[in-house]
Write a protein that holds these residues in place. Structure first.
Motif, PDB file in Angstrom:
ATOM      1  N   ALA A  37       0.855  -1.196   0.000  1.00 24.33           N
ATOM      2  CA  ALA A  37       0.000   0.000   0.000  1.00 24.33           C
ATOM      3  C   ALA A  37       0.886   1.239   0.000  1.00 24.33           C
ATOM      4  N   LEU A  38       0.327   2.330  -0.519  1.00 23.76           N
ATOM      5  CA  LEU A  38       1.071   3.589  -0.663  1.00 23.76           C
ATOM      6  C   LEU A  38       0.165   4.749  -0.292  1.00 23.76           C
ATOM      7  N   LEU A  39       0.728   5.744   0.414  1.00 31.25           N
ATOM      8  CA  LEU A  39      -0.036   6.920   0.824  1.00 31.25           C
ATOM      9  C   LEU A  39       0.736   8.172   0.442  1.00 31.25           C
ATOM     10  N   HIS A  40       0.054   9.100  -0.236  1.00 30.77           N
ATOM     11  CA  HIS A  40       0.622  10.387  -0.640  1.00 30.77           C
ATOM     12  C   HIS A  40      -0.413  11.468  -0.396  1.00 30.77           C
ATOM     13  N   ARG A  41       0.037  12.636   0.039  1.00 31.20           N
ATOM     14  CA  ARG A  41      -0.859  13.785   0.150  1.00 31.20           C
ATOM     15  C   ARG A  41      -0.808  14.600  -1.131  1.00 31.20           C
ATOM     16  N   GLN A  42      -1.978  15.081  -1.579  1.00 27.69           N
ATOM     17  CA  GLN A  42      -2.094  15.941  -2.737  1.00 27.69           C
ATOM     18  C   GLN A  42      -2.702  17.281  -2.316  1.00 27.69           C
ATOM     19  N   ALA A  43      -2.929  18.135  -3.287  1.00 33.85           N
ATOM     20  CA  ALA A  43      -3.549  19.424  -3.011  1.00 33.85           C
ATOM     21  C   ALA A  43      -4.997  19.258  -2.585  1.00 33.85           C
ATOM     22  N   ASP A  44      -5.526  20.268  -1.902  1.00 36.06           N
ATOM     23  CA  ASP A  44      -6.946  20.350  -1.532  1.00 36.06           C
ATOM     24  C   ASP A  44      -7.365  19.250  -0.560  1.00 36.06           C
ATOM     25  N   ASN A  45      -6.410  18.787   0.286  1.00 34.73           N
ATOM     26  CA  ASN A  45      -6.707  17.743   1.274  1.00 34.73           C
ATOM     27  C   ASN A  45      -7.168  16.444   0.637  1.00 34.73           C
ATOM     28  N   VAL A  46      -6.678  16.191  -0.554  1.00 33.09           N
ATOM     29  CA  VAL A  46      -6.937  14.910  -1.222  1.00 33.09           C
ATOM     30  C   VAL A  46      -5.713  14.019  -1.016  1.00 33.09           C
ATOM     31  N   TRP A  47      -5.958  12.779  -0.628  1.00 32.97           N
ATOM     32  CA  TRP A  47      -4.889  11.825  -0.371  1.00 32.97           C
ATOM     33  C   TRP A  47      -4.951  10.704  -1.400  1.00 32.97           C
ATOM     34  N   ARG A  48      -3.827  10.411  -2.012  1.00 34.52           N
ATOM     35  CA  ARG A  48      -3.722   9.276  -2.939  1.00 34.52           C
ATOM     36  C   ARG A  48      -3.366   8.032  -2.137  1.00 34.52           C
ATOM     37  N   ILE A  49      -4.168   7.000  -2.283  1.00 33.86           N
ATOM     38  CA  ILE A  49      -3.912   5.715  -1.643  1.00 33.86           C
ATOM     39  C   ILE A  49      -3.936   4.639  -2.714  1.00 33.86           C
ATOM     40  N   ASP A  50      -2.878   3.847  -2.766  1.00 33.71           N
ATOM     41  CA  ASP A  50      -2.776   2.734  -3.706  1.00 33.71           C
ATOM     42  C   ASP A  50      -2.808   1.418  -2.922  1.00 33.71           C
ATOM     43  N   PHE A  51      -3.596   0.476  -3.398  1.00 35.02           N
ATOM     44  CA  PHE A  51      -3.631  -0.868  -2.824  1.00 35.02           C
ATOM     45  C   PHE A  51      -3.269  -1.881  -3.901  1.00 35.02           C
ATOM     46  N   GLN A  52      -2.301  -2.727  -3.619  1.00 35.10           N
ATOM     47  CA  GLN A  52      -2.044  -3.863  -4.499  1.00 35.10           C
ATOM     48  C   GLN A  52      -3.182  -4.859  -4.343  1.00 35.10           C
ATOM     49  N   LEU A  53      -3.687  -5.365  -5.472  1.00 36.04           N
ATOM     50  CA  LEU A  53      -4.838  -6.261  -5.440  1.00 36.04           C
ATOM     51  C   LEU A  53      -4.506  -7.687  -5.855  1.00 36.04           C
ATOM     52  N   GLY A  54      -3.422  -7.869  -6.608  1.00 32.52           N
ATOM     53  CA  GLY A  54      -3.125  -9.186  -7.151  1.00 32.52           C
ATOM     54  C   GLY A  54      -3.673  -9.327  -8.552  1.00 32.52           C
ATOM     55  N   PRO A  55      -3.209 -10.331  -9.293  1.00 35.34           N
ATOM     56  CA  PRO A  55      -3.552 -10.445 -10.714  1.00 35.34           C
ATOM     57  C   PRO A  55      -4.979 -10.906 -10.992  1.00 35.34           C
TER      58      PRO A  55
END
Length: 552
Positions: free
Chosen positions: A233-251
């Motif tokens: 999983a990955l967490l990043h902050r963006q503008a306007d209090n929007v947060w990018r979250i990535d989840f690996q799901l598998g193939p």
């Protein structure tokens, strides 16, 4: 989305439909970040450019969000850097977690004395909007929205382009075609060209989450976290209090199912906690490829960005490398169009940027293999490296959560003049200039003095006035910037009060650095010699090839 409303763009009826076709020196297909940067760069050089795009707005969803330091420096030159930095979220620090604990952190820009941070996080739609507005301010550029390219016919000295507009079809002719129409590149297909490489089966979920949080503005990456076991999983902050979250799901994940809010919310709740208050702004499920075209130049068609090469998203190498493609290409195209350099100079665009693409693909593939191990043995190696990384620095070099984007050094470029003496410092031959604070008439940062063409940076005493004047009046002019000493007229002097320029460039008295228009170092010497500088400029503009062939 609550934090952004996509603008809707329109354009006038194309003049070609009324029987008055206009011949364009350059046509760009694709109004994404890469295509718009190409158009702005051309227009700022006084070259008429037409941009064609089949859509009528900027990207839907955040898509690319990490803009690297070198890219920001290019955007400064294009007049958009301040707006992007002011709107975005700066970050230099990343943290890596394994299971339920942090194993280490890193700082991508640990030293002071740089104008721009290692990265800015800003949603792609904001970047595109700022670029569209900059493009609209330039009279040499025209963007035609909802004008879809439906046919491309290469000819000996031009390219014919068939376009479908809402009002009907028409044809435009151009001397040069820049193809920036994305990963699926319809133009690439029309020309019967292919990308070669690997396609990965792993699926990942992107969720943009509107949330007020005290998480710091850093990059957080988890391997096998307790809230998403056996995945990443990955967490990043963006503008306007929007947060990018990535989840690996598998193939084997079903993309349509995984995008549903009822599937996303439990994952977010497990990660962020039961008390967290948030809303989903946008979500997407993606797979990715690591591929590139064999050649980025096909006659008068020049491919840039995702149309030319594709990488996985780990490391933020996609949009950044595309904008750096444009930075490499446009100054060369300008010289060729002006008759000041042979067409063979454009072959060096392919040579240099294909090398960069291979470097990015190599790093990106290794990141993917580490994040998504394909066997028990590779998973065991990965987990052992993560366990050791908490206590041992050597193991941290093995951890790969995405080797983050850095500019490519073209150390073997045919445009370079080899060093005759040893040099230390932070800048390698073929690499981009490194910024530093200075005092002078054109601003307080070194890179602002290395814009507009070839530049010779000299430490200490100036070259003879006659030599400086001769370089300024050559067919391909070269500006001379002196570091240290007494001020001179004409903006050719800077003061290195903090001594960072001298330290980063091994600036011993008399040392000279020659930079190309894209601020990459192409030659350097320990003393000034007019003929050596002229020969190096000839080499860097392809004229050395012509001279060598004529001599043979």
């Amino acid at each position: 989305m609550k934090t952004y409303a996509n603008p809707i763009y329109s354009c006038a009826v194309p003049a070609e439909l009324s029987g008055t076709p206009h011949h364009w020196p350059v046509v760009v297909v694709g109004a994404g970040p890469v295509g718009l940067c190409a158009a702005i760069d051309l227009a700022q050089r006084g070259i008429d450019v037409l941009v064609l795009d089949e859509d009528n707005t900027v990207s839907i969803g955040s898509r690319a969000i990490c803009w690297a330091k070198r890219t920001l420096e290019i955007l400064d030159r294009l007049g958009c850097g301040d707006r992007i930095v002011d709107k975005g979220v700066e970050w230099n620090v990343g943290r890596v977690f394994f299971r339920d604990e942090q194993i280490y952190q890193f700082d991508l820009l640990p030293e002071a004395g740089h104008r721009r941070p290692a990265f800015i996080n800003l949603q792609q739609y904001w970047v595109e909007q700022f670029l569209v507005e900059q493009c609209a301010s330039l009279p040499q550029a025209e963007v035609r929205w909802q004008n879809k390219v439906v046919g491309v016919t290469p000819e000996r000295d031009r390219v014919a382009i068939r376009v479908a507009a809402p009002e009907g079809e028409y044809t435009v002719h151009t001397d040069w075609l820049i193809v920036a129409d994305g990963a699926r590149s319809p133009v690439r297909g029309m020309l019967g060209l292919e990308c070669e490489g690997l396609a990965f089966r792993d699926r990942f979920l992107i969720a943009d989450v509107l949330m007020h949080s005290d998480f710091p503005s850093e990059r957080w990456f988890w391997f096998d976290p307790p809230f998403h076991r056996n995945q990443s999983a990955l967490l990043h902050r963006q503008a306007d209090n929007v947060w990018r979250i990535d989840f690996q799901l598998g193939p084997d994940a079903d993309p349509d199912e995984e995008k549903k809010p009822e599937k996303i919310m439990p994952r977010l709740r497990a990660m962020l906690g039961e008390k967290a208050e948030f809303e989903i702004e946008w979500a997407s499920v993606y797979t990715f490829q690591c591929r590139r075209m064999r050649s980025f130049r096909h006659g008068r068609a020049l491919f840039v960005g995702d149309a030319a090469h594709l990488v996985s998203p780990f490391g933020a190498r996609g949009a950044n490398s595309g904008i750096q493609d444009v930075d490499n290409l446009i100054w060369k195209l300008e010289l060729v169009m002006a008759g000041l350099a042979p067409e063979s100079l454009l072959d060096s665009y392919d040579t240099e940027r294909a090398f960069a693409a291979d470097e990015n693909i190599r790093h990106s593939t290794r990141s993917t293999d580490f994040i998504t191990p394909k066997s028990e043995a590779s998973r065991a190696f990965r987990d052992a490296a993560l366990l050791l990384a908490k206590h041992y620095a050597f193991a941290r070099r093995l951890v790969n959560s995405g080797r983050l984007s850095l500019p490519t050094t073209f150390d073997a470029s045919p445009l370079n003049t080899r060093d005759a003496e040893p040099f230390a410092g932070a800048v390698a031959l073929g690499g981009p200039a490194v910024d530093a604070p200075v005092e002078g008439p054109r601003g307080v940062w070194l890179l602002s003095y290395l814009e507009g063409g070839f530049t010779l940076m000299v430490f200490g005493a100036s070259p003879p006035a006659a030599a400086t004047e001769a370089l300024a009046n050559d067919a391909i002019p070269c500006n001379v910037v002196r570091v240290g000493g007494r001020p001179e007229a004409g903006g050719s002097w800077i003061e290195d009060r903090e001594r960072l320029v001298a330290a980063r460039y091994d600036g011993q008295p008399g040392t000279c650095y020659l930079f190309r228009p894209d601020q990459h170092l192409c030659a350097r010497w320990r003393s000034f010699d007019l003929q050596s500088v002229r020969k190096a400029i000839a080499c860097a503009t392809g004229l050395g090839y012509v001279a060598a062939r004529e001599a043979a």
